[in-house]
Write a protein that holds these residues in place. Structure first.
Motif, PDB file in Angstrom:
ATOM      1  N   MET A  16       0.914  -1.182   0.003  1.00  0.00           N
ATOM      2  CA  MET A  16       0.116   0.129  -0.053  1.00  0.00           C
ATOM      3  C   MET A  16       1.055   1.347  -0.060  1.00  0.00           C
ATOM      4  N   SER A  17       0.618   2.362  -0.816  1.00  0.00           N
ATOM      5  CA  SER A  17       1.337   3.444  -1.023  1.00  0.00           C
ATOM      6  C   SER A  17       1.032   4.459   0.279  1.00  0.00           C
ATOM      7  N   THR A  18       1.965   5.214   0.731  1.00  0.00           N
ATOM      8  CA  THR A  18       1.839   6.082   1.997  1.00  0.00           C
ATOM      9  C   THR A  18       0.615   6.942   1.263  1.00  0.00           C
ATOM     10  N   LEU A  19       0.367   7.240   0.049  1.00  0.00           N
ATOM     11  CA  LEU A  19      -0.451   8.226  -0.405  1.00  0.00           C
ATOM     12  C   LEU A  19      -2.021   7.661  -0.710  1.00  0.00           C
ATOM     13  N   THR A  20      -1.983   6.140  -0.573  1.00  0.00           N
ATOM     14  CA  THR A  20      -3.447   5.523  -0.765  1.00  0.00           C
ATOM     15  C   THR A  20      -4.432   6.299   0.011  1.00  0.00           C
ATOM     16  N   GLY A  21      -5.520   6.564  -0.692  1.00  0.00           N
ATOM     17  CA  GLY A  21      -6.710   7.171  -0.152  1.00  0.00           C
ATOM     18  C   GLY A  21      -6.866   8.673  -0.073  1.00  0.00           C
ATOM     19  N   THR A  22      -5.711   9.206  -0.680  1.00  0.00           N
ATOM     20  CA  THR A  22      -5.736  10.682  -0.760  1.00  0.00           C
ATOM     21  C   THR A  22      -7.059  11.358  -1.448  1.00  0.00           C
ATOM     22  N   ARG A  23      -7.282  10.589  -2.685  1.00  0.00           N
ATOM     23  CA  ARG A  23      -8.157  10.996  -3.686  1.00  0.00           C
ATOM     24  C   ARG A  23      -9.412  10.833  -2.830  1.00  0.00           C
ATOM     25  N   HIS A  24      -9.786   9.881  -2.083  1.00  0.00           N
ATOM     26  CA  HIS A  24     -11.125   9.874  -1.263  1.00  0.00           C
ATOM     27  C   HIS A  24     -11.148  11.043  -0.340  1.00  0.00           C
ATOM     28  N   LEU A  25     -10.007  11.174   0.463  1.00  0.00           N
ATOM     29  CA  LEU A  25     -10.139  12.011   1.513  1.00  0.00           C
ATOM     30  C   LEU A  25     -10.458  13.484   1.130  1.00  0.00           C
ATOM     31  N   VAL A  26      -9.817  13.915  -0.213  1.00  0.00           N
ATOM     32  CA  VAL A  26     -10.085  15.048  -0.905  1.00  0.00           C
ATOM     33  C   VAL A  26     -11.328  15.494  -1.217  1.00  0.00           C
ATOM     34  N   ARG A  27     -12.416  14.445  -1.734  1.00  0.00           N
ATOM     35  CA  ARG A  27     -13.357  14.400  -1.996  1.00  0.00           C
ATOM     36  C   ARG A  27     -14.234  14.616  -0.790  1.00  0.00           C
ATOM     37  N   LEU A  28     -13.930  14.026   0.250  1.00  0.00           N
ATOM     38  CA  LEU A  28     -14.598  13.967   1.504  1.00  0.00           C
ATOM     39  C   LEU A  28     -14.528  15.650   2.095  1.00  0.00           C
ATOM     40  N   ILE A  29     -13.132  16.152   2.079  1.00  0.00           N
ATOM     41  CA  ILE A  29     -12.921  17.424   2.700  1.00  0.00           C
ATOM     42  C   ILE A  29     -13.761  18.516   1.737  1.00  0.00           C
ATOM     43  N   LEU A  30     -13.666  18.269   0.244  1.00  0.00           N
ATOM     44  CA  LEU A  30     -14.475  19.220  -0.581  1.00  0.00           C
ATOM     45  C   LEU A  30     -15.891  19.105  -0.411  1.00  0.00           C
ATOM     46  N   ARG A  31     -16.649  17.960   0.121  1.00  0.00           N
ATOM     47  CA  ARG A  31     -17.953  17.741   0.416  1.00  0.00           C
ATOM     48  C   ARG A  31     -18.360  18.445   1.525  1.00  0.00           C
ATOM     49  N   ARG A  32     -17.459  18.480   2.624  1.00  0.00           N
ATOM     50  CA  ARG A  32     -17.922  18.905   3.993  1.00  0.00           C
ATOM     51  C   ARG A  32     -17.616  20.446   3.830  1.00  0.00           C
ATOM     52  N   ASP A  33     -16.574  20.807   3.141  1.00  0.00           N
ATOM     53  CA  ASP A  33     -16.574  22.337   2.971  1.00  0.00           C
ATOM     54  C   ASP A  33     -17.155  23.022   1.637  1.00  0.00           C
ATOM     55  N   ARG A  34     -18.433  22.246   1.190  1.00  0.00           N
ATOM     56  CA  ARG A  34     -18.786  22.775  -0.129  1.00  0.00           C
ATOM     57  C   ARG A  34     -19.492  24.044  -0.182  1.00  0.00           C
ATOM     58  N   VAL A  35     -19.606  24.896   1.040  1.00  0.00           N
ATOM     59  CA  VAL A  35     -20.475  25.983   1.371  1.00  0.00           C
ATOM     60  C   VAL A  35     -19.119  26.790   1.606  1.00  0.00           C
ATOM     61  N   LEU A  36     -18.401  26.524   2.816  1.00  0.00           N
ATOM     62  CA  LEU A  36     -17.449  27.492   3.455  1.00  0.00           C
ATOM     63  C   LEU A  36     -16.221  27.884   2.328  1.00  0.00           C
ATOM     64  N   LEU A  37     -15.791  26.855   1.789  1.00  0.00           N
ATOM     65  CA  LEU A  37     -14.619  27.132   0.875  1.00  0.00           C
ATOM     66  C   LEU A  37     -14.973  27.878  -0.347  1.00  0.00           C
ATOM     67  N   PRO A  38     -15.775  27.697  -0.846  1.00  0.00           N
ATOM     68  CA  PRO A  38     -16.179  28.901  -1.890  1.00  0.00           C
ATOM     69  C   PRO A  38     -16.579  30.063  -1.544  1.00  0.00           C
ATOM     70  N   LEU A  39     -16.877  30.133  -0.378  1.00  0.00           N
ATOM     71  CA  LEU A  39     -17.495  31.585   0.480  1.00  0.00           C
ATOM     72  C   LEU A  39     -16.191  32.313   0.596  1.00  0.00           C
ATOM     73  N   TRP A  40     -15.126  32.012   1.210  1.00  0.00           N
ATOM     74  CA  TRP A  40     -14.091  32.483   1.507  1.00  0.00           C
ATOM     75  C   TRP A  40     -13.200  32.892   0.460  1.00  0.00           C
ATOM     76  N   VAL A  41     -13.260  31.836  -0.432  1.00  0.00           N
ATOM     77  CA  VAL A  41     -12.600  32.412  -1.725  1.00  0.00           C
ATOM     78  C   VAL A  41     -13.108  33.450  -2.620  1.00  0.00           C
ATOM     79  N   LEU A  42     -14.255  33.087  -2.758  1.00  0.00           N
ATOM     80  CA  LEU A  42     -14.844  34.358  -3.642  1.00  0.00           C
ATOM     81  C   LEU A  42     -14.945  35.730  -2.759  1.00  0.00           C
TER      82      LEU A  42
END
Length: 530
Positions: A1-27
């Motif tokens: 197993m690679s040391t980065l295994t699952g990174t893509r899924h965690l990225v999707r999870l973070i984007l899901r959880r921050d789907r409101v807050l992240l675009p808000l502060w960026v914009l």
């Protein structure tokens, strides 16, 4: 197993959880520099007016301390300096985002659950950094595009946008490192914010001294030295990239050398038994909120000292420009330009204090989702007492923060005009006048928490709308009905000779009504709400 295994899924999870807050502060942070440029084009249409304003700014050490140096008198150069403090905000938001998705996840026990799946050792830290890096880069590109759309040169706009993005990337990486040092999210945030404060202090000292070498030790000092719109020095961009690589190189090995849930720094051993102060909900709430009140007060006290010291010179720098005088009068509500400047800056402090109120109110939501509220409420503690204990600090915090800001502002401004006995109480009063509007947003957070806890974070979106209306309203002359959506529009201009306290009572009553409604709803819903 690679040391980065699952990174893509965690990225999707973070984007899901921050789907409101992240675009808000960026914009929000991407739009503000564009509004600065638009206002400078409108307020200083001639070279002579811009040169006079830039010269006045360059001679004022307080303005330089707050915003940084100005290189040239073009609209682009003035915009780059005006956006100097935004770099601090970008760094703060970036480090908080990384800490939330690393150390906070461990503290809540969610990272341990995820670790039971197929997940590489570096996946968690990498996912948090990738999302934050991506948000910072998007922020930088949107900022550059917005500045170009106002008519500013593309090269300078790209230089400013990249400098802002790289500041965020540096402090995101710092947040990733501090998340490995302590076993609590509060400790990691405290260390990271202390590093940000040190960087700001170095930049401040270097920019106001005869020799600017301290600024070259700070990532916040590197950004203005790229000299956007003034013969750009692209090689400076290498410095934040190199620092980010070095900090990340330290963070990754530390993330696998420690136990999950633990930090490298030994935790402070507390007393064997709790004191009498922790026997009730209010004592516990004080224990949870006291650190935030302290550091917010210290930070805003220092800010008030700078703002008060800059007020006299800021008023003189806009004399002779009728358009700017009109804008400042609308913001500050007084014919005196220095007092108009103070009125506008204290209004911004009120918006920031509202952020504290929201944060303190939403602490209840974090306590509930972390599983600490349910066992506490299973004891003899009544729901109303538990909620009221946190509500007390959500309401008391803005009062303390704005009183300290007004005191510090009045002290330095009073010394500058040689009339401290008169200006000190006036500025304290002007700061406290922002409290009821800040209470409205805190009351909204309590209302949402009681009725629709999953949507409690919408209070942050409402605050962002208030910031945009406050920044854009006077400059773009928006319709009054739109400006009236913000409670801060209704705050009386207390630096005028005649003003009415009726709006203050109305705002306080509205805040109380929302808080009581939220309390009533909380008493009748399930805990926890998943």
């Amino acid at each position: 197993m690679s040391t980065l295994t699952g990174t893509r899924h965690l990225v999707r999870l973070i984007l899901r959880r921050d789907r409101v807050l992240l675009p808000l502060w960026v914009l929000l942070l991407a739009v503000l520099p564009m509004t600065y440029a638009t206002s400078f084009f409108k307020l200083f249409p001639t070279d002579a007016e811009r040169a006079a304003y830039a010269a006045g700014t360059a001679r004022n050490p307080s303005i330089i301390a707050l915003l940084g140096p100005v290189y040239g008198d073009s609209v682009g150069a003035l915009t780059a300096q005006r956006g100097g403090f935004l770099l601090v905000i970008i760094g703060l938001v970036s480090l908080l985002t990384v800490v939330r998705h690393t150390r906070t996840e461990e503290e809540a026990g969610r990272r341990e659950l995820l670790g039971g799946t197929v997940l590489g050792r570096y996946a968690g830290l990498t996912a948090a950094l990738l999302v934050t890096y991506g948000a910072d880069l998007l922020l930088g590109l949107l900022t550059a595009a917005g500045l170009i759309s106002t008519g500013l040169p593309a090269a300078g706009s790209l230089a400013y946008g990249l400098s802002a993005a790289l500041v965020g990337i540096v402090f995101a990486t710092v947040g990733g490192l501090t998340a490995q040092l302590t076993e609590t999210a509060g400790g990691a945030r405290g260390i990271a914010i202390a590093v940000l404060g040190l960087a700001f202090a170095l930049r401040l000292v270097g920019d106001t001294a005869s020799n600017d070498w301290p600024s070259w030790l700070s990532p916040l000092g590197w950004a203005p030295r790229i000299r956007a719109y003034a013969d750009e020095r692209w090689w400076v961009l290498v410095l934040p990239v190199a620092l980010s690589v070095l900090v990340a190189a330290a963070a990754y090995p530390l993330s696998v050398r420690r136990d999950l849930g633990a930090g490298l720094l030994p935790p402070r051993v507390g007393p064997a038994t709790a004191g009498q102060a922790l026997s009730g909900p209010f004592g516990l709430a004080w224990r949870l909120h006291r650190g935030q009140i302290l550091w917010w007060s210290v930070g805003f006290g220092l800010l008030g000292l700078i703002l008060g010291g800059a007020a006299k010179a800021a008023g003189k720098s806009v004399e002779g420009n009728p358009q700017l005088e009109q804008i400042m009068a609308r913001l500050g509500g007084t014919s005196g330009l220095a007092e108009a400047y103070l009125g506008s800056t204290l209004s911004l402090a009120g918006l920031a204090a509202a952020g504290y109120g929201i944060q303190a109110a939403l602490r209840m939501r974090s306590e509930e989702t972390a599983g600490r509220a349910e066992p506490l409420l299973a004891t003899g503690i009544h729901r109303s007492g538990w909620l009221l204990s946190h509500l007390l600090f959500a309401l008391l915090g803005p009062v303390v923060v704005l009183a300290v800001t007004g005191f510090a502002t009045g002290l330095t401004y009073g010394f500058s005009v040689e009339d401290v006995p008169r200006e000190l109480p006036r500025m304290i009063g002007a700061g406290l006048a922002q409290v009821p509007a800040a209470w409205v947003l805190a009351g909204l957070a309590v209302l949402l928490y009681g009725l629709l806890p999953r949507l409690a974070g919408v209070a942050w979106a409402v605050l962002a709308v208030c910031v945009l209306l406050g920044q854009l309203g006077a400059v773009l002359e928006l319709n009054q009905w739109l400006l009236d959506l913000s409670p801060f529009t209704h705050t009386p201009q207390v630096l005028r000779e005649h003003w009415s306290a009726t709006p203050l009572w109305a705002l306080a009553a509205l805040a109380l009504l929302m808080a009581l409604t939220g309390l009533t709803a909380f008493r009748h819903r399930d805990v926890p709400v998943t």
